[in-house]
Scaffold this motif. Structure first.
Motif, PDB file in Angstrom:
ATOM      1  N   ALA A  51       9.527  24.279   9.372  1.00 14.66           N
ATOM      2  CA  ALA A  51       9.504  22.927   9.936  1.00 14.66           C
ATOM      3  C   ALA A  51      10.892  22.289   9.926  1.00 14.66           C
ATOM      4  O   ALA A  51      11.209  21.474  10.801  1.00 14.66           O
ATOM      5  CB  ALA A  51       8.498  22.065   9.173  1.00 14.66           C
ATOM      6  N   ASP A  52      11.725  22.662   8.937  1.00 11.43           N
ATOM      7  CA  ASP A  52      13.097  22.125   8.902  1.00 11.43           C
ATOM      8  C   ASP A  52      13.901  22.636  10.097  1.00 11.43           C
ATOM      9  O   ASP A  52      14.625  21.880  10.746  1.00 11.43           O
ATOM     10  CB  ASP A  52      13.811  22.536   7.606  1.00 11.43           C
ATOM     11  CG  ASP A  52      13.188  21.873   6.386  1.00 11.43           C
ATOM     12  OD1 ASP A  52      12.511  20.839   6.559  1.00 11.43           O
ATOM     13  OD2 ASP A  52      13.358  22.415   5.279  1.00 11.43           O
ATOM     14  N   LEU A  53      13.739  23.937  10.374  1.00 14.71           N
ATOM     15  CA  LEU A  53      14.427  24.539  11.528  1.00 14.71           C
ATOM     16  C   LEU A  53      13.979  23.859  12.820  1.00 14.71           C
ATOM     17  O   LEU A  53      14.795  23.541  13.706  1.00 14.71           O
ATOM     18  CB  LEU A  53      14.094  26.041  11.562  1.00 14.71           C
ATOM     19  CG  LEU A  53      14.804  26.912  12.567  1.00 14.71           C
ATOM     20  CD1 LEU A  53      16.304  26.942  12.295  1.00 14.71           C
ATOM     21  CD2 LEU A  53      14.239  28.340  12.521  1.00 14.71           C
ATOM     22  N   GLN A  54      12.684  23.634  12.915  1.00 10.05           N
ATOM     23  CA  GLN A  54      12.146  22.957  14.112  1.00 10.05           C
ATOM     24  C   GLN A  54      12.771  21.577  14.276  1.00 10.05           C
ATOM     25  O   GLN A  54      13.173  21.182  15.370  1.00 10.05           O
ATOM     26  CB  GLN A  54      10.628  22.846  13.992  1.00 10.05           C
ATOM     27  CG  GLN A  54       9.982  22.153  15.181  1.00 10.05           C
ATOM     28  CD  GLN A  54       8.535  21.775  14.919  1.00 10.05           C
ATOM     29  OE1 GLN A  54       7.851  22.408  14.136  1.00 10.05           O
ATOM     30  NE2 GLN A  54       8.079  20.718  15.566  1.00 10.05           N
ATOM     31  N   GLN A  55      12.876  20.850  13.151  1.00  5.68           N
ATOM     32  CA  GLN A  55      13.420  19.496  13.203  1.00  5.68           C
ATOM     33  C   GLN A  55      14.917  19.497  13.522  1.00  5.68           C
ATOM     34  O   GLN A  55      15.403  18.691  14.317  1.00  5.68           O
ATOM     35  CB  GLN A  55      13.197  18.817  11.864  1.00  5.68           C
ATOM     36  CG  GLN A  55      13.142  17.325  11.975  1.00  5.68           C
ATOM     37  CD  GLN A  55      12.552  16.708  10.715  1.00  5.68           C
ATOM     38  OE1 GLN A  55      12.535  17.324   9.647  1.00  5.68           O
ATOM     39  NE2 GLN A  55      12.075  15.494  10.828  1.00  5.68           N
ATOM     40  N   GLU A  56      15.616  20.465  12.930  1.00  8.07           N
ATOM     41  CA  GLU A  56      17.085  20.467  13.088  1.00  8.07           C
ATOM     42  C   GLU A  56      17.534  21.096  14.410  1.00  8.07           C
ATOM     43  O   GLU A  56      18.500  20.649  15.017  1.00  8.07           O
ATOM     44  CB  GLU A  56      17.735  21.231  11.910  1.00  8.07           C
ATOM     45  CG  GLU A  56      17.676  20.434  10.606  1.00  8.07           C
ATOM     46  CD  GLU A  56      17.721  21.312   9.365  1.00  8.07           C
ATOM     47  OE1 GLU A  56      18.173  22.470   9.475  1.00  8.07           O
ATOM     48  OE2 GLU A  56      17.293  20.842   8.294  1.00  8.07           O
ATOM     49  N   GLU A  57      16.824  22.141  14.830  1.00  4.32           N
ATOM     50  CA  GLU A  57      17.306  22.894  16.007  1.00  4.32           C
ATOM     51  C   GLU A  57      16.315  22.912  17.162  1.00  4.32           C
ATOM     52  O   GLU A  57      16.604  23.466  18.213  1.00  4.32           O
ATOM     53  CB  GLU A  57      17.628  24.338  15.595  1.00  4.32           C
ATOM     54  CG  GLU A  57      18.770  24.402  14.582  1.00  4.32           C
ATOM     55  CD  GLU A  57      19.113  25.831  14.193  1.00  4.32           C
ATOM     56  OE1 GLU A  57      18.851  26.747  14.986  1.00  4.32           O
ATOM     57  OE2 GLU A  57      19.643  26.003  13.083  1.00  4.32           O
ATOM     58  N   GLY A  58      15.141  22.349  16.967  1.00  2.00           N
ATOM     59  CA  GLY A  58      14.118  22.388  18.013  1.00  2.00           C
ATOM     60  C   GLY A  58      13.414  23.735  18.056  1.00  2.00           C
ATOM     61  O   GLY A  58      13.573  24.554  17.152  1.00  2.00           O
ATOM     62  N   PHE A  59      12.677  23.961  19.119  1.00  6.73           N
ATOM     63  CA  PHE A  59      11.925  25.208  19.238  1.00  6.73           C
ATOM     64  C   PHE A  59      12.836  26.336  19.721  1.00  6.73           C
ATOM     65  O   PHE A  59      13.725  26.103  20.545  1.00  6.73           O
ATOM     66  CB  PHE A  59      10.766  25.022  20.226  1.00  6.73           C
ATOM     67  CG  PHE A  59       9.664  24.165  19.661  1.00  6.73           C
ATOM     68  CD1 PHE A  59       8.599  24.755  18.994  1.00  6.73           C
ATOM     69  CD2 PHE A  59       9.709  22.785  19.761  1.00  6.73           C
ATOM     70  CE1 PHE A  59       7.596  23.989  18.451  1.00  6.73           C
ATOM     71  CE2 PHE A  59       8.712  22.001  19.214  1.00  6.73           C
ATOM     72  CZ  PHE A  59       7.650  22.604  18.559  1.00  6.73           C
TER      73      PHE A  59
END
Ligand SMILES: Cc1cc2nc3c(=O)[nH]c(=O)nc-3n(C[C@H](O)[C@H](O)[C@H](O)COP(=O)(O)O)c2cc1C
Length: 188
Positions: A51-59
């Motif tokens: 979820a952190d990756l999703q928040q920081e870099e998107g999908f």
């Protein structure tokens, strides 16, 4: 089948010599008149859901690409092995990413499940776990006929990389015809 239907395949195995890839590769020539079947891009290089990756870099771009193609399709065939009596981690990871998209592409989408394995029961246990996951995604999974390709290594030609066993081919083509009818019913 009256309308033309676009169907895409989502492959749960990453390995080059995959028997499930052979099943997926055989499907286009077994499709009923009016149905076209194309493979979705590989799920192999999608990072683990975080979820952190999703928040920081998107999908991941690959997830956006797969989602777009699912949106444009009338139906999805998931072709996958069973790992440890369940869904392979790579496939579950791709589904987890897809499930977090604001426009979740599998919602309301007709889905067909095909499992194949070197074991006798063809990945049956994976099918029920996959169905359970797809309930939460609101996918419209066709119940029957099922396809569980047991002892799949004896039903393919490893040179051409396609299914050659006639009864397996008949079963797959019958299932695709039923899926075409199912898509029309779901659309109404
Ligand atoms: C990690 C792992 C777990 C497996 N677990 C199962 C299993 O639970 N049931 C089964 O029938 N086969 C199992 N197998 C064997 C697979 O059916 C076999 O490797 C098959 O060829 C995988 O599909 P593929 O050829 O499309 O890659 C497992 C294989 C691996 C690598």
């Amino acid at each position: 089948m009256s309308a033309s239907l676009k169907v895409v395949t989502l492959l749960g195995s990453l390995r080059k010599g995959s028997f499930n890839a052979m099943v997926a590769r055989t499907l286009p020539k077994l499709a009923p008149a009016g149905m076209g079947i194309l493979p979705l891009p590989s799920i192999g290089d999608i990072p683990l859901y975080d979820a952190d990756l999703q928040q920081e870099e998107g999908f991941p771009a690959r997830i956006e690409e797969i989602a777009q193609q699912i949106h444009e399709a009338d139906g999805v065939v998931i072709v996958t092995p069973e790992y440890n009596y369940s869904v392979p981690g790579g496939l579950k990871n791709a589904i987890d990413w897809l499930s977090r998209l604001p426009e979740q592409p599998l919602s309301g989408k007709p889905v067909l499940i095909q499992t194949s394995s070197m074991g006798a029961i063809g990945g049956a246990r994976c099918q029920y776990h996959l169905r359970q996951i797809l309930v939460f995604l609101d996918a419209m999974v066709m119940n029957k006929p099922e396809f569980m390709g047991g002892v799949i290594q004896s039903k393919v030609d490893q040179q051409t990389g396609e299914v050659v066993d006639q009864s397996t081919l008949d079963h797959l083509s019958g299932q695709l015809t039923a899926f075409g009818d199912y898509i029309q019913r779901v659309r109404r």
